[in-house]
Design a protein around this motif. Structure first.
Motif, mmCIF file in Angstrom:
data_model
loop_
_atom_site.group_PDB
_atom_site.id
_atom_site.type_symbol
_atom_site.label_atom_id
_atom_site.label_comp_id
_atom_site.label_asym_id
_atom_site.label_seq_id
_atom_site.Cartn_x
_atom_site.Cartn_y
_atom_site.Cartn_z
ATOM 1 N N GLY A 138 8.766 4.753 -5.678
ATOM 2 C CA GLY A 138 9.188 5.917 -4.776
ATOM 3 C C GLY A 138 8.781 4.112 -2.784
ATOM 4 O O GLY A 138 9.145 3.253 -2.779
ATOM 5 N N ASP A 139 8.391 4.987 -1.139
ATOM 6 C CA ASP A 139 8.219 4.297 -0.753
ATOM 7 C C ASP A 139 6.797 4.226 -0.434
ATOM 8 O O ASP A 139 5.642 4.746 -0.471
ATOM 9 N N HIS A 140 6.770 2.782 0.080
ATOM 10 C CA HIS A 140 5.491 2.062 0.581
ATOM 11 C C HIS A 140 5.482 1.317 1.441
ATOM 12 O O HIS A 140 6.584 1.903 2.529
ATOM 13 N N VAL A 141 4.954 0.936 2.219
ATOM 14 C CA VAL A 141 4.070 0.168 3.524
ATOM 15 C C VAL A 141 4.129 -1.236 2.212
ATOM 16 O O VAL A 141 3.402 -1.783 1.644
ATOM 17 N N TYR A 142 4.286 -2.266 3.378
ATOM 18 C CA TYR A 142 4.082 -3.646 3.376
ATOM 19 C C TYR A 142 3.331 -5.128 4.466
ATOM 20 O O TYR A 142 3.748 -4.592 4.883
ATOM 21 N N ASP A 143 2.278 -5.449 3.881
ATOM 22 C CA ASP A 143 2.417 -6.808 4.811
ATOM 23 C C ASP A 143 2.008 -8.355 4.662
ATOM 24 O O ASP A 143 1.859 -7.848 3.035
ATOM 25 N N ILE A 144 2.828 -8.811 5.638
ATOM 26 C CA ILE A 144 2.247 -10.483 4.673
ATOM 27 C C ILE A 144 1.259 -10.870 6.318
ATOM 28 O O ILE A 144 2.073 -10.904 6.955
ATOM 29 N N LYS A 145 0.329 -11.424 5.573
ATOM 30 C CA LYS A 145 -1.304 -12.038 7.050
ATOM 31 C C LYS A 145 -0.512 -13.648 6.352
ATOM 32 O O LYS A 145 -0.887 -14.190 5.803
ATOM 33 N N MET A 146 -1.094 -14.561 7.553
ATOM 34 C CA MET A 146 -1.386 -15.462 6.975
ATOM 35 C C MET A 146 -2.637 -16.369 7.850
ATOM 36 O O MET A 146 -2.725 -15.517 9.004
ATOM 37 N N LYS A 194 1.023 -1.082 0.479
ATOM 38 C CA LYS A 194 0.156 -0.090 0.163
ATOM 39 C C LYS A 194 1.219 1.351 -0.448
ATOM 40 O O LYS A 194 2.336 1.410 0.329
ATOM 41 N N ASP A 195 0.246 2.625 -0.375
ATOM 42 C CA ASP A 195 1.050 3.708 -0.607
ATOM 43 C C ASP A 195 1.523 4.374 1.144
ATOM 44 O O ASP A 195 2.696 4.411 1.611
ATOM 45 N N ASP A 196 0.299 3.598 2.081
ATOM 46 C CA ASP A 196 0.672 4.171 3.462
ATOM 47 C C ASP A 196 -0.396 3.262 4.529
ATOM 48 O O ASP A 196 -1.057 2.202 3.508
ATOM 49 N N ILE A 197 -0.145 3.003 5.503
ATOM 50 C CA ILE A 197 -0.791 2.479 6.432
ATOM 51 C C ILE A 197 -2.047 2.597 6.464
ATOM 52 O O ILE A 197 -2.666 1.583 6.219
ATOM 53 N N LYS A 198 -2.482 3.494 6.380
ATOM 54 C CA LYS A 198 -4.328 4.260 6.557
ATOM 55 C C LYS A 198 -4.863 4.033 5.390
ATOM 56 O O LYS A 198 -5.849 4.226 5.127
ATOM 57 N N ALA A 199 -3.568 3.281 3.884
ATOM 58 C CA ALA A 199 -4.182 3.476 2.700
ATOM 59 C C ALA A 199 -5.567 2.501 2.439
ATOM 60 O O ALA A 199 -5.100 1.531 3.016
ATOM 61 N N LYS A 200 -6.680 2.493 2.175
ATOM 62 C CA LYS A 200 -7.823 2.039 1.901
ATOM 63 C C LYS A 200 -7.694 1.180 0.898
ATOM 64 O O LYS A 200 -7.710 -0.418 0.665
ATOM 65 N N ARG A 201 -6.790 0.955 -0.250
ATOM 66 C CA ARG A 201 -6.758 0.319 -1.429
ATOM 67 C C ARG A 201 -5.687 0.171 -1.555
ATOM 68 O O ARG A 201 -3.956 0.520 -1.484
ATOM 69 N N ALA A 202 -5.204 -1.320 -1.547
ATOM 70 C CA ALA A 202 -4.096 -1.667 -2.223
ATOM 71 C C ALA A 202 -3.493 -1.848 -3.232
ATOM 72 O O ALA A 202 -3.790 -1.430 -4.237
ATOM 73 N N LEU A 203 -2.041 -1.230 -3.175
ATOM 74 C CA LEU A 203 -1.354 -1.006 -5.533
ATOM 75 C C LEU A 203 -1.212 -2.198 -5.538
ATOM 76 O O LEU A 203 -1.052 -3.195 -6.331
ATOM 77 N N LEU A 204 -0.979 -3.181 -4.569
ATOM 78 C CA LEU A 204 -0.542 -5.450 -4.973
ATOM 79 C C LEU A 204 -1.247 -5.658 -4.096
ATOM 80 O O LEU A 204 -0.311 -6.033 -2.475
ATOM 81 N N THR A 205 -1.644 -6.814 -4.370
ATOM 82 C CA THR A 205 -2.408 -7.735 -3.020
ATOM 83 C C THR A 205 -1.822 -9.126 -4.142
ATOM 84 O O THR A 205 -2.465 -9.373 -5.468
ATOM 85 N N LYS A 206 -0.950 -10.677 -3.169
ATOM 86 C CA LYS A 206 -0.586 -11.624 -4.172
ATOM 87 C C LYS A 206 -0.283 -12.961 -3.119
ATOM 88 O O LYS A 206 -0.025 -12.333 -2.457
ATOM 89 N N SER A 207 -0.864 -13.616 -3.753
ATOM 90 C CA SER A 207 -0.720 -14.453 -2.542
ATOM 91 C C SER A 207 0.911 -15.296 -2.854
ATOM 92 O O SER A 207 0.918 -15.465 -3.915
ATOM 93 N N LEU A 208 1.459 -16.319 -1.822
ATOM 94 C CA LEU A 208 2.257 -16.481 -1.816
ATOM 95 C C LEU A 208 2.029 -18.016 -1.872
ATOM 96 O O LEU A 208 1.127 -19.122 -1.748
ATOM 97 N N THR A 209 3.014 -19.027 -2.378
ATOM 98 C CA THR A 209 2.818 -19.733 -2.693
ATOM 99 C C THR A 209 3.416 -21.086 -1.452
ATOM 100 O O THR A 209 4.716 -19.846 -0.506
#
Length: 108
Positions: free
Chosen positions: A77-85, A39-54
């Motif tokens: 630019g600078d963004h933030v990410y997370d990986i959720k399980m 996402k652009d930042d932590i508070k962004a509602k829309r993701a720039l990219l969402t991808k499933s992991l193998t």
């Protein structure tokens, strides 16, 4: 939850992998799902990219690869990410978070 920063070059293949451990012990992640969100930042509602992991279940191994087309679509630019399980029990846990820097490649 651990922190780890990512660096992605536009127009290039990018890969990331990790082994899921709990208290230092490799976890059997068979049946689990993992999602990378940038996402652009932590508070962004829309993701720039969402991808499933193998997943390689009994080895605790998860990985993701972004194609040159996917990395080209990311804004420089600078963004933030997370990986959720998500466990089979539907419990959701954030495993990794951090900064995600997208770099412009010279000549692209």
């Amino acid at each position: 939850m651990a922190q780890h920063n990512l660096s992605i070059d536009q127009h290039r293949t990018w890969s990331f992998s990790a082994i899921v451990k709990e208290a230092g012990v490799v976890q059997n992640i068979t049946g689990y799902t993992f999602t990378l969100t940038i996402k652009d930042d932590i508070k962004a509602k829309r993701a720039l990219l969402t991808k499933s992991l193998t997943v390689s279940g009994s080895a605790g191994y998860m990985y993701v690869t972004l194609s040159p087309t996917e990395t080209a679509a990311l804004l420089v630019g600078d963004h933030v990410y997370d990986i959720k399980m998500v466990k089979p029990s539907t419990e959701v846990k954030t495993l990794l978070t951090g900064k995600c820097v997208v770099n412009r490649v010279i000549g692209q």
